[in-house]
Design a protein around this motif. Structure first.
Motif, PDB file in Angstrom:
ATOM      1  N   UNK A 160       0.808  -1.230   0.000  1.00 34.67           N
ATOM      2  CA  UNK A 160       0.000   0.000   0.000  1.00 34.67           C
ATOM      3  C   UNK A 160       0.833   1.269   0.000  1.00 34.67           C
ATOM      4  N   UNK A 161       2.167   1.110  -0.044  1.00 37.05           N
ATOM      5  CA  UNK A 161       3.091   2.266  -0.063  1.00 37.05           C
ATOM      6  C   UNK A 161       2.856   3.177   1.143  1.00 37.05           C
ATOM      7  N   UNK A 162       2.496   2.566   2.275  1.00 41.98           N
ATOM      8  CA  UNK A 162       2.266   3.363   3.484  1.00 41.98           C
ATOM      9  C   UNK A 162       3.537   4.016   3.985  1.00 41.98           C
ATOM     10  N   UNK A 163       4.662   3.544   3.494  1.00 41.02           N
ATOM     11  CA  UNK A 163       5.947   4.136   3.906  1.00 41.02           C
ATOM     12  C   UNK A 163       6.111   5.569   3.397  1.00 41.02           C
ATOM     13  N   UNK A 164       5.233   5.997   2.478  1.00 42.41           N
ATOM     14  CA  UNK A 164       5.295   7.373   1.970  1.00 42.41           C
ATOM     15  C   UNK A 164       4.675   8.373   2.947  1.00 42.41           C
ATOM     16  N   UNK A 165       4.070   7.867   4.009  1.00 36.98           N
ATOM     17  CA  UNK A 165       3.460   8.753   5.006  1.00 36.98           C
ATOM     18  C   UNK A 165       4.539   9.602   5.673  1.00 36.98           C
ATOM     19  N   UNK A 166       4.404  10.913   5.633  1.00 33.41           N
ATOM     20  CA  UNK A 166       5.434  11.777   6.245  1.00 33.41           C
ATOM     21  C   UNK A 166       5.503  11.566   7.760  1.00 33.41           C
ATOM     22  N   UNK A 167       6.658  11.785   8.309  1.00 35.99           N
ATOM     23  CA  UNK A 167       6.876  11.765   9.757  1.00 35.99           C
ATOM     24  C   UNK A 167       6.429  10.446  10.399  1.00 35.99           C
ATOM     25  N   UNK A 168       6.634   9.355   9.674  1.00 40.86           N
ATOM     26  CA  UNK A 168       6.305   8.031  10.189  1.00 40.86           C
ATOM     27  C   UNK A 168       7.334   7.631  11.252  1.00 40.86           C
ATOM     28  N   UNK A 169       6.844   7.172  12.429  1.00 43.60           N
ATOM     29  CA  UNK A 169       7.751   6.785  13.511  1.00 43.60           C
ATOM     30  C   UNK A 169       7.520   5.324  13.876  1.00 43.60           C
ATOM     31  N   UNK A 170       8.490   4.741  14.581  1.00 45.13           N
ATOM     32  CA  UNK A 170       8.360   3.358  15.027  1.00 45.13           C
ATOM     33  C   UNK A 170       7.135   3.204  15.933  1.00 45.13           C
ATOM     34  N   UNK A 171       6.923   4.212  16.777  1.00 41.34           N
ATOM     35  CA  UNK A 171       5.808   4.155  17.721  1.00 41.34           C
ATOM     36  C   UNK A 171       4.464   4.176  16.993  1.00 41.34           C
ATOM     37  N   UNK A 172       4.314   5.104  16.031  1.00 41.27           N
ATOM     38  CA  UNK A 172       3.038   5.213  15.319  1.00 41.27           C
ATOM     39  C   UNK A 172       2.786   3.985  14.457  1.00 41.27           C
ATOM     40  N   UNK A 173       3.843   3.409  13.905  1.00 47.27           N
ATOM     41  CA  UNK A 173       3.706   2.222  13.071  1.00 47.27           C
ATOM     42  C   UNK A 173       3.325   1.013  13.926  1.00 47.27           C
ATOM     43  N   UNK A 174       3.932   0.930  15.106  1.00 50.49           N
ATOM     44  CA  UNK A 174       3.619  -0.184  16.013  1.00 50.49           C
ATOM     45  C   UNK A 174       2.147  -0.145  16.429  1.00 50.49           C
ATOM     46  N   UNK A 175       1.661   1.045  16.744  1.00 45.37           N
ATOM     47  CA  UNK A 175       0.247   1.196  17.111  1.00 45.37           C
ATOM     48  C   UNK A 175      -0.652   0.750  15.955  1.00 45.37           C
ATOM     49  N   UNK A 176      -0.266   1.110  14.742  1.00 46.85           N
ATOM     50  CA  UNK A 176      -1.071   0.765  13.563  1.00 46.85           C
ATOM     51  C   UNK A 176      -1.130  -0.758  13.378  1.00 46.85           C
ATOM     52  N   UNK A 177      -0.067  -1.474  13.785  1.00 44.28           N
ATOM     53  CA  UNK A 177      -0.040  -2.932  13.653  1.00 44.28           C
ATOM     54  C   UNK A 177      -0.530  -3.638  14.921  1.00 44.28           C
ATOM     55  N   UNK A 178      -0.959  -2.859  15.896  1.00 48.66           N
ATOM     56  CA  UNK A 178      -1.437  -3.403  17.170  1.00 48.66           C
ATOM     57  C   UNK A 178      -0.366  -4.261  17.856  1.00 48.66           C
TER      58      UNK A 178
END
Length: 558
Positions: free
Chosen positions: A460-478
């Motif tokens: 889904x090319x979600x890596x293009x989201x600006x200011x992506x952090x480990x914390x926000x990504x972890x929350x998104x993956x539960x």
């Protein structure tokens, strides 16, 4: 002979192939039984009549016949004649002199070798390569100075012209005066005699001997009228230059304007450039002045020819557009002047150096060598200077090698990037191939959940989201940051930040390669397109991933 055949085969083939249609001017069968001496007379007969095309065909025929009969001297003479009827194509004429010199050297024809260098000097002079022209003249001079025949004085005349170019006016005067004594024993109405009068007039004027210049110019004008070929207009032009020197501007303008059409027909661009410069400086209307100065530039633009005097036209153009506030044109003429100064400095420096050290004062060359030798014994500073120069040269060479190697490395890396684009999918789903890579401290259910999330993340090319952090990504993956970081390290062999940056760079590399519109974006806009919050972080990540800088990659794919 084999070496010569291999070196000149292609050029000779092209030259001889052009021998066609000759029967339209002179029946070929009338030449077959002619000796080489007779062919020479026929050639010069047509050349002297101005029948250049016929002369060229006769020379080509002579070359063909000489080669078939193995007449070495006739071969070399043919190349000299071909040069003399090819001045309309100076590059071709230069090739003919090269062939002449090559053969004359091989066959040890000293006289013909001197002729080859003499005519090579003429061609190089017309091409504006004065330093190279003088070198050729000096090689010819080694032979002709022993003879002091007509060719010697022709050579002296040409060296006199070069003297004028580099402002050795007094020495040019002496050469022309010496040649005039030789010519007076011949036809004083000949073209060569008039050329000498014209050269002497210009030399006198350049040396500020205006009265002498006026008298010589008057004699030349009266004699040239008898030729009925409009060559008197050269003396009209010279008279205009004398009026200009005396600040008689109206008379100067009238004389020079009369000469312009003739000089244009003769394609005498150097003198046209001087006339346009003079007319520009005396024009009262500023717009007319600038139009004349632009004509000087147009000559340089087409012929790449300039001499010191008309270069000042560019100073006038720069000042004009500076007053107008036209920065674009001011910059244009500034750059043109820089190019022109480079050309002038190179050619005139080469000619001046050669005059000083190889032609006029060979004794001083030896004196200079002895002086340097003596100074070396007493002054260690000279040695230090040599050492510094050598170190500098080593550094420059090292820098050039480094630049060359860097270029090769960049080209190799660029090819590798292109190869990766052609051989892999646009989205690299690294996780799918690595799920069995190794055992993890993360339990199997959590591991599979995170790996599936990473697959979806990449698709889904979600890596293009600006200011992506480990914390926000972890929350998104539960999940938590610890587990996510471990899985990325184990299965992607990267830190979270490198993982995200590499996905973004892979994406933008492919996007730039396929999207021509995106290539016209600024680097800042491209960085934003790739999900980076700053240009600096984007360029660092791009270089780290590819080994190339962004601007180099964009330039290459364009």
């Amino acid at each position: 002979m084999n070496r010569l055949n291999s070196a000149c085969y292609v050029f000779l083939f092209l030259s001889l192939f052009s021998f066609n249609g000759y029967a339209q001017a002179v029946q070929k069968d009338t030449l077959d039984n002619k000796s080489f001496d007779e062919l020479k007379k026929i050639f010069y007969y047509h050349k002297d009549l101005g029948e250049i095309k016929v002369g060229k065909e006769i020379a080509l025929y002579t070359l063909s016949k000489a080669r078939s009969l193995g007449n070495k001297k006739a071969i070399v003479n043919s190349f000299i004649r071909l040069c003399r009827v090819s001045y309309d194509d100076l590059d071709l004429a230069l090739k003919y002199t090269d062939s002449c010199i090559l053969y004359a050297t091989e066959y040890e024809f000293e006289k013909l070798l001197a002729e080859g260098h003499f005519y090579r000097g003429i061609v190089l002079y017309e091409l504006g390569k004065y330093g190279n022209a003088l070198e050729a003249y000096l090689k010819a001079n080694e032979y002709y100075k022993k003879q002091k025949n007509e060719m010697y004085y022709s050579l002296r005349y040409n060296i006199g012209l070069l003297k004028l170019k580099v402002r050795y006016h007094a020495e040019a005067i002496e050469i022309f005066k010496e040649n005039l004594k030789f010519e007076k024993g011949k036809d004083v109405n000949s073209k060569s005699y008039l050329d000498l009068l014209y050269g002497l007039s210009i030399a006198y004027a350049s040396n500020k001997m205006l009265d002498s210049a006026y008298e010589i110019n008057k004699i030349g004008y009266q004699k040239s009228l008898k030729l009925n070929d409009q060559s008197h207009l050269y003396f009209t032009y010279a008279q205009g230059a004398l009026h200009y020197a005396r600040k008689e501007y109206k008379a100067a303008k009238d004389s020079m304007l009369k000469a312009v059409p003739y000089l244009m027909r003769e394609k005498d661009y150097p003198n046209l450039a001087i006339i346009y410069y003079y007319l520009g400086t005396i024009a009262k209307n500023e717009e007319i002045k600038i139009e004349y100065f632009k004509k000087v530039d147009s000559i340089f633009g087409v012929k790449k020819y300039i001499i010191p005097k008309p270069r000042k036209a560019y100073e006038g153009l720069i000042d004009y557009y500076k007053k107008k506030g036209d920065l674009k044109k001011q910059l244009y003429y500034t750059e043109r002047l820089m190019i022109i100064d480079t050309v002038i400095n190179k050619e005139h420096r080469n000619v001046t150096h050669t005059f000083q050290h190889e032609y006029d004062t060979p004794r001083l060359v030896e004196d200079k060598r002895l002086l340097i030798q003596e100074l070396n014994k007493k002054n260690t500073d000279f040695k230090y200077g040599i050492y510094i120069l050598l170190i500098f040269l080593v550094l420059v060479i090292s820098l050039l090698i480094a630049i060359y190697r860097k270029k090769r490395i960049n080209e190799k890396r660029f090819r590798e990037v292109l190869k990766s684009l052609e051989s892999t999918p646009k989205i690299k789903q690294v996780g799918q191939s690595n799920r069995e890579k190794r055992k993890s401290v993360v339990d199997e259910n959590t591991l599979n959940h995170i790996l599936e999330g990473l697959d979806e993340f990449e698709k889904n090319k979600a890596f293009l989201t600006p200011k992506l952090t480990l914390s926000s990504f972890a929350k998104e993956l539960n999940t938590n940051t610890k587990y996510l970081s471990i899985v990325i390290n184990d299965y992607k062999s990267q830190t979270f930040r490198n993982y995200i940056n590499n996905l973004r760079i892979e994406y933008i590399i492919g996007k730039l390669y396929n999207d021509q519109v995106l290539r016209n974006y600024t680097i800042s806009a491209i960085a934003s397109e790739a999900g980076f919050s700053s240009t600096e972080s984007f360029t660092r990540a791009f270089t780290k991933k590819t080994g190339l800088n962004v601007s180099y990659y964009m330039k290459k794919i364009k």
